[in-house]
Design a protein around this motif. Structure first.
Motif, short mmCIF file in Angstrom:
data_model
loop_
_atom_site.label_atom_id
_atom_site.label_comp_id
_atom_site.label_asym_id
_atom_site.label_seq_id
_atom_site.Cartn_x
_atom_site.Cartn_y
_atom_site.Cartn_z
N PRO A 160 123.00 38.49 41.67
CA PRO A 160 124.00 39.20 40.87
C PRO A 160 123.51 40.54 40.34
CG PRO A 160 122.95 37.49 39.57
CD PRO A 160 122.39 37.36 40.97
N LYS A 161 124.45 41.40 39.99
CA LYS A 161 124.12 42.66 39.34
C LYS A 161 123.80 42.41 37.87
CE LYS A 161 127.24 45.06 42.47
NZ LYS A 161 127.52 43.80 43.22
N ALA B 183 117.82 41.92 41.29
CA ALA B 183 118.52 40.80 41.94
C ALA B 183 119.59 41.27 42.93
CB ALA B 183 119.16 39.91 40.88
N HIS B 184 120.32 42.33 42.58
CA HIS B 184 121.49 42.66 43.40
C HIS B 184 121.12 43.33 44.73
CE1 HIS B 184 122.32 47.12 42.98
NE2 HIS B 184 121.40 46.98 42.05
N LYS B 185 119.85 43.61 44.94
CA LYS B 185 119.42 44.14 46.24
C LYS B 185 119.03 43.02 47.20
CE LYS B 185 119.43 48.48 44.71
NZ LYS B 185 120.39 49.51 45.13
N ALA C 70 122.58 49.87 48.84
CA ALA C 70 123.23 50.19 47.57
C ALA C 70 123.39 48.92 46.75
CB ALA C 70 124.59 50.84 47.81
N THR C 71 123.91 47.88 47.39
CA THR C 71 124.01 46.57 46.77
C THR C 71 124.34 45.55 47.84
OG1 THR C 71 124.88 45.34 44.86
CG2 THR C 71 126.49 46.53 46.21
N THR C 72 124.09 44.28 47.53
CA THR C 72 124.39 43.20 48.46
C THR C 72 125.38 42.24 47.81
OG1 THR C 72 122.54 41.90 47.59
CG2 THR C 72 122.09 43.30 49.51
N PRO C 73 126.19 41.56 48.62
CA PRO C 73 127.08 40.55 48.03
C PRO C 73 126.26 39.34 47.58
CG PRO C 73 127.18 40.46 50.42
CD PRO C 73 126.32 41.65 50.09
N CYS C 74 126.68 38.70 46.52
CA CYS C 74 126.01 37.46 46.12
C CYS C 74 126.17 36.44 47.24
CB CYS C 74 126.65 36.90 44.85
SG CYS C 74 125.92 37.49 43.33
N ALA C 75 125.08 35.81 47.63
CA ALA C 75 125.15 34.74 48.61
C ALA C 75 125.98 33.59 48.03
CB ALA C 75 123.75 34.25 48.95
#
Length: 382
Positions: free
Chosen positions: A206-207, A200-202, A11-16
């Motif tokens: 960032p989203k 990017a957010h996958k 669904a989405t990943t946290p920003c590293a």
């Protein structure tokens, strides 16, 4: 807030942390507009954008000039499909896609279908695979574009894109792939591909920022712009660039290129452990096959339970979804699982587990214990 264990990385990943650190200066110190060509504020921003373009191009095997920045994959998909439809305006047009594509693709095709395009929606088997013979037979003299995702967002199935590229190339047809779930997770290439959407957010960026790869130096046409005003991004997509987001996207792409191989092995082991232990429960089924799929995803159907209640209970301690984040509030069974022939009750009682960078072996143990407890309780076995 006491957050649950997160297993919804599709669904989405946290920003590293490295991504956040790289972005911060471009919100303040280096705040310039990348289109401001007459002073250092603009030059610094433009240089940062071009460095990110290079990083993203390296991740997918493209040239930097072939990367067009957008607000995300949905915009990239709309630009690619509608832009090609407008390029062939006035001609008889036929397109080929698949019933198990993401809604961003299916809904965009539905829009151009209203305007006269003819669309073939390929069927899939119980594993979610398309038949390449059916694909070839579907090609018509006026077929303009084939659009198939690299990896499915709900089951993790990987389509044979290199073989599909050969078919498209032999017929001189544009090939567009939604590579949102594949980029940064498995090695991919732009060989034989004309258009590719990524986000990017996958991949721990960032989203609100994505890209459309547009192949250069090829006789097949490029899409026409869908957003006008200023002629940014080589005229494909006007609008002031999201410099912090683009910088973060570039850093995320660089990290994924470095980490992909070792991380995919680690996640595959954790995923296989999770899957095998949950499937010990009676009346549970793996949706899709075990082969040719992303290393961090599994989709499991739970029989004998009410789907909405199952998801609600599991999410008390484990953040998961029943499919695409875009349709997660819908009580209807997933259109992907329906296309695969999964019976409606099982479709509603299916859960997608997607692991990521922060997932640990200890969390997997906790998730298995909780899922088994919830399922047994809902089946009145505890």
């Amino acid at each position: 807030m006491n957050y649950p264990i997160y297993l919804d990385y599709n669904a989405t990943t946290p920003c590293a942390p490295e991504v956040i650190e790289t972005m911060i200066p471009y919100f303040g110190t280096h705040f310039g507009n990348a289109a401001s060509k007459s002073h250092p504020y603009g030059w610094v921003a433009e240089n940062a954008v071009e460095a990110a373009r290079e990083q993203i191009a390296q991740l997918i095997g493209a040239k930097p000039k072939e990367i067009i920045f957008t607000s995300g994959a949905t915009e990239s998909i709309n630009l690619g499909i509608k832009g090609i439809f407008e390029t062939y305006s006035g001609e008889k047009q036929h397109y080929i896609t698949c019933k198990a594509e993401h809604k961003a693709v299916l809904d965009t095709f539905a829009e151009i279908e209203k305007k006269g395009a003819e669309i073939t929606y390929l069927s899939v088997n119980s594993k979610g695979e398309i038949n390449l013979d059916e694909l070839e037979k579907s090609i018509l003299p006026h077929t303009k574009l084939i659009c198939l995702m690299w990896a499915n967002n709900e089951t993790g199935l990987i389509h044979p894109i290199p073989k599909i590229a050969e078919i498209a190339q032999s017929k001189e047809i544009i090939l567009f792939t939604d590579a949102v779930q594949a980029a940064g997770k498995i090695p991919i290439s732009t060989k034989g591909i004309h258009l590719m959407a990524i986000s990017a957010h996958k991949l721990y960026g960032p989203k609100g920022v994505g890209a459309l790869y547009v192949r250069h130096n090829h006789e097949l046409p490029k899409p026409l712009s869908q957003i006008h005003g200023g002629g940014h991004e080589k005229g494909f997509r006007s609008g002031t660039l999201n410099v912090p987001g683009i910088v973060g996207f570039g850093k995320a792409a660089e990290l994924r290129k470095e980490e992909m191989k070792t991380e995919s092995h680690r996640l595959e082991k954790l995923r296989d452990t999770l899957e095998s232990l949950i499937l010990e429960l009676p009346n549970t089924f793996l949706n899709g096959g075990q082969n040719h799929r992303l290393p961090h995803v599994c989709n499991i159907a739970f029989g004998g339970v009410e789907g909405e209640e199952l998801l609600k209970k599991i999410n008390q301690k484990v953040a998961v979804s029943s499919g695409s984040a875009c349709t997660s509030i819908s009580p209807k069974p997933s259109h992907v699982l329906q296309a695969m022939g999964v019976e409606s009750d099982l479709g509603r009682g299916s859960i997608r587990f997607s692991l990521g960078r922060n997932t640990t072996a200890g969390e997997i143990e906790q998730v298995v214990d909780w899922v088994k407890y919830v399922v047994r309780k809902l089946r009145n076995l505890e």
